[in-house]
Design a protein around this motif. Structure first.
Motif, PDB file in Angstrom:
ATOM      1  N   SER A  50       0.849  -1.186   0.000  1.00 20.87           N
ATOM      2  CA  SER A  50       0.000   0.000   0.000  1.00 20.87           C
ATOM      3  C   SER A  50       0.885   1.235   0.000  1.00 20.87           C
ATOM      4  CB  SER A  50      -0.918   0.019   1.231  1.00 20.87           C
ATOM      5  OG  SER A  50      -0.150   0.096   2.420  1.00 20.87           O
ATOM      6  N   LYS A  67      -5.615  -0.689  -0.316  1.00 24.57           N
ATOM      7  CA  LYS A  67      -5.708   0.772  -0.347  1.00 24.57           C
ATOM      8  C   LYS A  67      -4.855   1.400   0.750  1.00 24.57           C
ATOM      9  CE  LYS A  67      -9.047   4.572  -0.470  1.00 24.57           C
ATOM     10  NZ  LYS A  67     -10.493   4.945  -0.427  1.00 24.57           N
ATOM     11  N   GLU A  68      -4.941   0.827   1.952  1.00 27.44           N
ATOM     12  CA  GLU A  68      -4.160   1.348   3.075  1.00 27.44           C
ATOM     13  C   GLU A  68      -3.958   0.234   4.082  1.00 27.44           C
ATOM     14  OE1 GLU A  68      -4.163   5.587   5.118  1.00 27.44           O
ATOM     15  OE2 GLU A  68      -5.850   4.389   5.808  1.00 27.44           O
ATOM     16  N   SER A  76      -2.098  -5.876  -3.370  1.00 25.93           N
ATOM     17  CA  SER A  76      -2.265  -4.444  -3.146  1.00 25.93           C
ATOM     18  C   SER A  76      -3.503  -4.166  -2.312  1.00 25.93           C
ATOM     19  CB  SER A  76      -2.372  -3.713  -4.487  1.00 25.93           C
ATOM     20  OG  SER A  76      -1.179  -3.842  -5.228  1.00 25.93           O
TER      21      SER A  76
END
Length: 461
Positions: free
Chosen positions: A68, A114-115, A112
């Motif tokens: 991220s 987002k955060e 992956s």
């Protein structure tokens, strides 16, 4: 030449003033050492800080490393939601670890997000570092349910990336020592607690990283530590290098051990390549066990070795004692490597013509059919230690007072679900712990009206 600095630190949330509310003053040595480390990191000015945390999200069969742009977290779970932080993540470094892990046969899973989130094992050291230095990117390394050897191989992947990227990198191995140092502490006292802390801090002081690897699993489990595997990954990043070590401080006033130490590479040193030494120690231990095994364990070992080598079950030997040929019973076969479980399969009652056949069947299953593990490979056979539990009669209990986790195993049942736990297991000291684990294995809700049975075993190991 690898120019690298690493630190071992604890992660007690109580050290944060907004959480400790004055209690942090009781660990003033730890606070001072944390500031010393943070100031040293500010002097180094690293591009990347790698934090190995036992509280990062962990999987049983791989190392989970999400990618991220940033990660954030707070101490809300500890009553201090106003203490929060956000950091930039070194995405390319993580991608390179994933690529390098294939070369070192280390299982890393990445995708992956987002955060990412920050756990307290990561945030406590960052709380101090951020007071002096913030111009870094973070790489968070988790632990896993994999073996000690696999944790060390992961660290070799990390070392290779550090060499390739030529960035300034600092390593933080986050982990507390024993949680059982005092009767007045939150987790109580056990004699292995202070002994573990003595052993591990001596290893830190002398730079004896092999000691991190070879401490017995049962000993570490009884000490209730949470840092050793973090330390093992850190040690592996120094593989092949002589290290200057400095134990900065140690204390445990709350009943949990807190140690802080610093390590710096000095020169390359082939004798510090530790994995071959660790593997030799495992094999030597297995040889000692083999030289002292009884006929039950010998039969289990020969059964699995024959199956892995010839891909078929061996015939029952003709020279076995009468109790193996003329008696029937349920049997559990357990496999370990360096004290770590590598497989366990059994039957609660007889399913074959005699105990010998039961051992042969379950030894093969323990090595090839335990869903928690990959099948045993040929190169693992000389590292295995075996134990064989022959079960006695299974009987219902009238009350929990009829249970004793040292003497009796338990079987819990509800509808079509059932779970079994053998007696006298490391880390299982109370009836409550025994039942909790058995229920979890069976996926039974503790509030369900489940039944409990008990049994005794004759253990051969």
């Amino acid at each position: 030449m690898l120019n690298l600095t690493a630190f071992i630190v604890p992660h007690p949330p109580i050290i944060i003033p907004e959480i400790g509310r004055g209690e942090e003053r009781k660990i003033d040595l730890t606070v001072k050492s944390f500031h010393q480390i943070a100031q040293k990191i500010a002097e180094i000015k690293p591009d990347t800080i790698i934090i190995i945390s036992p509280h990062a999200k962990a999987y049983s069969d791989c190392f989970y490393m999400p990618i991220s742009e940033s990660a954030k977290g707070s101490f809300r779970d500890f009553g201090a939601s106003d203490v929060h932080m956000a950091v930039s993540v070194d995405q390319e470094f993580i991608r390179q670890i994933v690529l390098k892990s294939n070369e070192f046969n280390s299982d890393v899973y990445s995708h992956s997000v987002k955060e990412d989130s920050l756990d307290h094992g990561t945030m406590v050291p960052l709380y101090f570092i951020n007071q002096y230095y913030t111009d870094y990117q973070l790489v968070k390394i988790p632990l896993s349910g994999l073996s000690t050897e696999q944790h060390y191989k992961l660290s070799q992947s990390i070392q290779a990336v550090i060499k390739d990227q030529k960035k300034k990198v600092v390593i933080i191995a986050s982990g507390d020592l024993s949680h059982k140092l005092k009767t007045t502490g939150p987790y109580g006292y056990i004699k292995e607690g202070p002994l573990f802390d003595k052993d591990i801090t001596e290893a830190m002081s002398s730079g004896d990283f092999l000691r991190f690897l070879t401490l017995e699993e049962e000993f570490c489990s009884k000490a209730a530590e949470c840092g050793r595997r973090s330390f093992i990954i850190m040690a592996g990043i120094f593989d092949g290098y002589f290290v200057h070590s400095n134990l900065l401080s140690y204390e445990g006033p709350f009943g949990v051990g807190y140690a802080l130490a610093e390590f710096n590479t000095l020169r390359e040193d082939e004798s510090r390549k530790l994995l071959p030494k660790y593997e030799k120690a495992i094999i030597d231990h297995a040889i000692i066990k083999k030289n002292n095994e009884d006929i039950y364990v010998k039969l289990a070992r020969e059964s699995l070795e024959y199956f892995v080598t010839h891909h078929q079950a061996m015939k029952t030997p003709s020279n076995l004692p009468d109790e193996l040929i003329n008696q029937k019973a349920g049997v559990f076969v357990s496999l370990k490597i360096a004290g770590e479980l590598r497989g366990c399969i059994g039957t609660t009652g007889p399913t074959t013509i005699n105990i010998a056949s039961e051992i042969i069947q379950n030894a093969i299953s323990a090595g090839t059919k335990d869903p928690r593990f990959m099948p045993i490979g040929f190169n693992e056979l000389n590292k295995l230690s075996y134990s064989v539990d022959v079960l006695g009669n299974v009987e219902p209990i009238q009350s929990l007072e009829d249970l004793n986790p040292i003497r009796y195993g338990v079987i819990v049942k509800y509808q079509y679900k059932s779970g079994l736990l053998l007696p006298n297991l490391e880390g299982v000291d109370t009836v409550e712990e025994q039942l909790q684990i058995a229920l979890r294995k069976a996926n039974i809700n503790p509030k369900d009206p489940y039944t409990i049975q008990r049994f005794e075993v004759i253990r051969h190991d």
